[in-house]
Design an enzyme around this catalytic site. Structure first.
Site, PDB file in Angstrom:
ATOM      1  N   ARG A  19       6.794  10.321   7.091  1.00 40.60           N
ATOM      2  CA  ARG A  19       6.378  11.044   5.557  1.00 40.60           C
ATOM      3  C   ARG A  19       4.921  11.629   5.670  1.00 40.60           C
ATOM      4  O   ARG A  19       4.180  10.765   6.039  1.00 40.60           O
ATOM      5  CB  ARG A  19       6.592  10.284   4.670  1.00 40.60           C
ATOM      6  CG  ARG A  19       6.024  10.364   3.356  1.00 40.60           C
ATOM      7  CD  ARG A  19       6.385   9.611   2.112  1.00 40.60           C
ATOM      8  NE  ARG A  19       5.850  10.011   0.945  1.00 40.60           N
ATOM      9  CZ  ARG A  19       4.753   9.700   0.445  1.00 40.60           C
ATOM     10  NH1 ARG A  19       4.384   8.473   0.923  1.00 40.60           N
ATOM     11  NH2 ARG A  19       4.315  10.064  -0.813  1.00 40.60           N
ATOM     12  N   HIS A  36      -0.937  15.173  -2.566  1.00 45.25           N
ATOM     13  CA  HIS A  36      -1.135  13.743  -2.566  1.00 45.25           C
ATOM     14  C   HIS A  36      -2.897  13.668  -2.757  1.00 45.25           C
ATOM     15  O   HIS A  36      -3.689  13.516  -2.147  1.00 45.25           O
ATOM     16  CB  HIS A  36      -0.865  13.386  -1.026  1.00 45.25           C
ATOM     17  CG  HIS A  36      -1.201  11.750  -0.791  1.00 45.25           C
ATOM     18  ND1 HIS A  36      -0.031  11.061  -0.509  1.00 45.25           N
ATOM     19  CD2 HIS A  36      -2.246  10.985  -1.063  1.00 45.25           C
ATOM     20  CE1 HIS A  36      -0.194   9.832  -0.271  1.00 45.25           C
ATOM     21  NE2 HIS A  36      -1.596   9.640  -0.584  1.00 45.25           N
ATOM     22  N   GLU A  95       2.228   9.605  -6.563  1.00 46.59           N
ATOM     23  CA  GLU A  95       1.346   8.519  -7.341  1.00 46.59           C
ATOM     24  C   GLU A  95       0.584   9.368  -8.421  1.00 46.59           C
ATOM     25  O   GLU A  95      -0.443   9.118  -8.397  1.00 46.59           O
ATOM     26  CB  GLU A  95       0.513   7.788  -6.474  1.00 46.59           C
ATOM     27  CG  GLU A  95       1.343   6.649  -5.502  1.00 46.59           C
ATOM     28  CD  GLU A  95       0.428   5.911  -4.717  1.00 46.59           C
ATOM     29  OE1 GLU A  95      -0.737   5.942  -4.703  1.00 46.59           O
ATOM     30  OE2 GLU A  95       1.186   4.942  -3.886  1.00 46.59           O
ATOM     31  N   ASN A 127       6.444   3.532  -4.259  1.00 41.90           N
ATOM     32  CA  ASN A 127       5.434   2.944  -3.436  1.00 41.90           C
ATOM     33  C   ASN A 127       5.316   1.490  -3.971  1.00 41.90           C
ATOM     34  O   ASN A 127       5.036   1.481  -5.380  1.00 41.90           O
ATOM     35  CB  ASN A 127       4.149   3.895  -3.558  1.00 41.90           C
ATOM     36  CG  ASN A 127       4.422   4.989  -2.834  1.00 41.90           C
ATOM     37  OD1 ASN A 127       5.495   5.254  -2.267  1.00 41.90           O
ATOM     38  ND2 ASN A 127       3.281   5.827  -2.809  1.00 41.90           N
ATOM     39  N   TYR A 150       3.153  -2.228  -3.391  1.00 43.32           N
ATOM     40  CA  TYR A 150       2.221  -2.865  -2.700  1.00 43.32           C
ATOM     41  C   TYR A 150       2.234  -4.414  -3.313  1.00 43.32           C
ATOM     42  O   TYR A 150       1.989  -5.286  -2.476  1.00 43.32           O
ATOM     43  CB  TYR A 150       0.956  -2.374  -2.833  1.00 43.32           C
ATOM     44  CG  TYR A 150       0.855  -1.130  -1.843  1.00 43.32           C
ATOM     45  CD1 TYR A 150       0.550  -1.177  -0.542  1.00 43.32           C
ATOM     46  CD2 TYR A 150       1.207   0.121  -2.519  1.00 43.32           C
ATOM     47  CE1 TYR A 150       0.276  -0.203   0.209  1.00 43.32           C
ATOM     48  CE2 TYR A 150       1.190   1.273  -1.608  1.00 43.32           C
ATOM     49  CZ  TYR A 150       0.673   1.190  -0.289  1.00 43.32           C
ATOM     50  OH  TYR A 150       0.782   2.390   0.420  1.00 43.32           O
ATOM     51  N   GLU A 200       6.216   4.131   0.438  1.00 41.78           N
ATOM     52  CA  GLU A 200       5.203   3.430   0.932  1.00 41.78           C
ATOM     53  C   GLU A 200       5.416   2.004   0.678  1.00 41.78           C
ATOM     54  O   GLU A 200       5.819   1.506  -0.301  1.00 41.78           O
ATOM     55  CB  GLU A 200       4.051   3.722   0.204  1.00 41.78           C
ATOM     56  CG  GLU A 200       3.318   5.061   0.851  1.00 41.78           C
ATOM     57  CD  GLU A 200       1.987   5.686   0.097  1.00 41.78           C
ATOM     58  OE1 GLU A 200       1.270   4.644  -0.435  1.00 41.78           O
ATOM     59  OE2 GLU A 200       1.835   6.805  -0.402  1.00 41.78           O
TER      60      GLU A 200
HETATM   61  O1  IFM Z   1      -3.918   4.871   1.069  1.00 43.31           O
HETATM   62  C1  IFM Z   1      -3.239   4.891  -0.221  1.00 43.31           C
HETATM   63  C2  IFM Z   1      -2.292   5.925  -0.262  1.00 43.31           C
HETATM   64  O2  IFM Z   1      -2.980   7.134  -0.200  1.00 43.31           O
HETATM   65  C3  IFM Z   1      -1.424   6.014  -1.524  1.00 43.31           C
HETATM   66  N1  IFM Z   1      -0.972   4.879  -1.841  1.00 43.31           N
HETATM   67  C4  IFM Z   1      -1.819   3.703  -1.661  1.00 43.31           C
HETATM   68  C5  IFM Z   1      -2.384   3.673  -0.181  1.00 43.31           C
HETATM   69  C6  IFM Z   1      -3.052   2.378  -0.012  1.00 43.31           C
HETATM   70  O3  IFM Z   1      -4.173   2.339  -1.006  1.00 43.31           O
END
Ligand code: IFM
Length: 449
Positions: free
Chosen positions: A82, A126, A171, A297, A299, A351
């Site tokens: 990606r 992005h 995002e 995404n 985290y 992500e």
């Molecule tokens: O590096 C970033 C990415 O550009 C977008 N999502 C989160 C990642 C980590 O912060």
């Protein structure tokens, strides 16, 4: 069940195993071959905006090293990659003339991926808006959505026949809120009203681009990538619960509701009051056009505490080098929540990853915390899939260490270590682990964790 309990995972044999990057974070070659500046060039070159004034001017020099980088992807056995296109590389002003050398780079990149049996998953935007458009009000000016749709159609025209899929935005919450309300990201503004106007333009960009791209090549799978999280409260107090509902409305529903239900969430509109964006009712017809996949995404979980001082999350699995709590079950919970609320298309985890203060010693990077992180998140994902979530692939963020925006080069998310002085790439232990995991998963072997 906790993701740390021993269990077996089994993924479909054709599950997509990938890694992700984005243009400004890896390409470098900022002023090469006719690329125009983006708002991130301007922002990062402004003193005081990023750690040590670091920019993406050089980054990982992927623009020059992409062949070798694809060879490394192939060594890992990735089935998908990606990446994002830099809009100002292919159209320096974001409107008007195309830059043939820019298109040529993405042409070569896509062909090289295919030659190695790696499916290209591209994203159009992005965060790196062409700087010229910022002079016209940037994301707060809805005319940008028309320029974007034109660029989107051109990308499909040039590359669409060879792409596995194309996502409109990555995002949008970050571009809108971090860029226009918190001032942390380009263009560095601090104005809530402008932030939500930008969020609306982003949604309109998505809708208009989907329409334009469908008209160009109907068979190409199209979607969007959103950063999401379940929101937990520090206590069960009424104040915490009310605030968490607001946080969820503005973080998750603000983007999901327009796309899947054709409206903004009422709680979000009430909370914003005079800061709510201007929009036309018929914008929602464009924004809510059907999409073929949703990229998520993930985290960490969201955490709401109205106490003073705020109560911090207990972080039983620790926090990463960004200060983000590791919380694998949040991924399962998020997916269940979305399934209950929306009629979802197939999902990709576009992500998921962690920053570790990695060190390359004698050619080796022992990043055990990252291996544990990925393993536990894959368990959490597998758990959701076993209960009916239609997830088609997983992309680790990131393929290699790269420019982490306002944090510069300090934060290392990669499976592959990059020495920024020599541009030497070194496979970390996590990359070798991921390679072996993918090989077994592809054979349909149940994986003990
Ligand atoms: O590096 C970033 C990415 O550009 C977008 N999502 C989160 C990642 C980590 O912060």
């Amino acid at each position: 069940m906790k993701p740390t309990d021993t269990q077996f995972m089994q993924f479909p044999r054709d599950f997509l195993w990938g890694a992700a990057t984005s243009a400004y974070q890896i390409e470098g070659a900022a002023d090469i071959d006719g690329r125009g500046p983006s708002i991130w060039d301007t922002f990062s070159r402004t003193p005081g905006k990023t750690r040590n004034g670091e920019t993406g001017d050089i980054a990982c020099e992927h623009y020059f090293r992409y062949e070798n980088d694809i060879k490394l992807m192939s060594d890992l056995g990735l089935s998908g990659y990606r990446f994002s296109l830099s809009w100002s590389r292919v159209q320096p002003d974001g409107k008007g003339t195309w830059n043939e050398k820019g298109w040529d780079f993405y042409d070569r990149l896509v062909d090289e991926l295919l030659e190695h049996g790696i499916r290209p998953f591209a994203t159009l935007f992005h965060w790196d808006l062409p700087q010229t458009l910022q002079q016209e009000g940037g994301l707060t000016n809805r005319v940008v959505a028309d320029y974007f749709a034109n660029y989107a159609a051109q990308a499909v025209h040039r590359l669409g026949d060879r792409l596995a899929s194309l996502a409109t935005l990555n995002e949008p919450w970050c571009s809108a809120v971090l860029g226009h309300e918190q001032g942390k990201f380009a263009p560095g503004l601090r104005d809530t009203k402008l932030a939500y106007q930008a969020a609306h333009t982003l949604l309109l960009m998505h809708g208009k681009a989907i329409q334009a791209m469908r008209g160009t090549l109907a068979s190409l799978p199209l979607g969007i990538v959103l950063n999401q999280a379940p929101i937990h409260t520090a206590t069960n107090s009424e104040a915490d619960r009310q605030q968490a509902a607001i946080d969820y409305a503005l973080f998750v529903q603000w983007y999901m509701d327009p796309i899947f239900n054709g409206c903004y969430p009422t709680l979000g509109l009430e909370t914003l009051g005079k800061n709510a964006p201007h929009y036309n009712e018929n914008d929602f017809g464009l924004i809510s056009q059907p999409i073929d996949f949703l990229g998520i995404n993930y985290y960490t979980r969201g955490w709401t505490s109205t106490s003073k001082p705020p109560i911090q999350p207990p972080a039983p699995y620790g926090v990463n080098d960004m200060g983000w709590e590791t919380y694998p079950e949040g991924l399962t919970e998020l997916l269940f929540e979305l399934q209950a609320k929306y009629k979802l298309p197939p999902i990709y985890i576009t992500e998921n990853g962690m920053a570790v203060a990695d060190q390359c010693i004698d050619g080796r990077v022992t990043d055990t915390p990252r291996i544990n992180f990925v393993q536990h998140h894959l368990q959490a994902l597998n758990h959701a899939m076993q209960r009916g979530l239609d997830v088609r692939g997983y992309f680790y963020w990131s393929l290699f260490d790269n420019y982490e925006w306002d944090s510069g080069y300090d934060k290392r998310f990669g499976l592959i270590h990059v020495d920024y002085t020599t541009q030497q790439r070194t496979l970390k232990d996590s990359a070798l682990w991921y390679r072996d995991f993918i090989a077994k998963a592809r054979l349909g072997i149940p994986l003990e964790t």
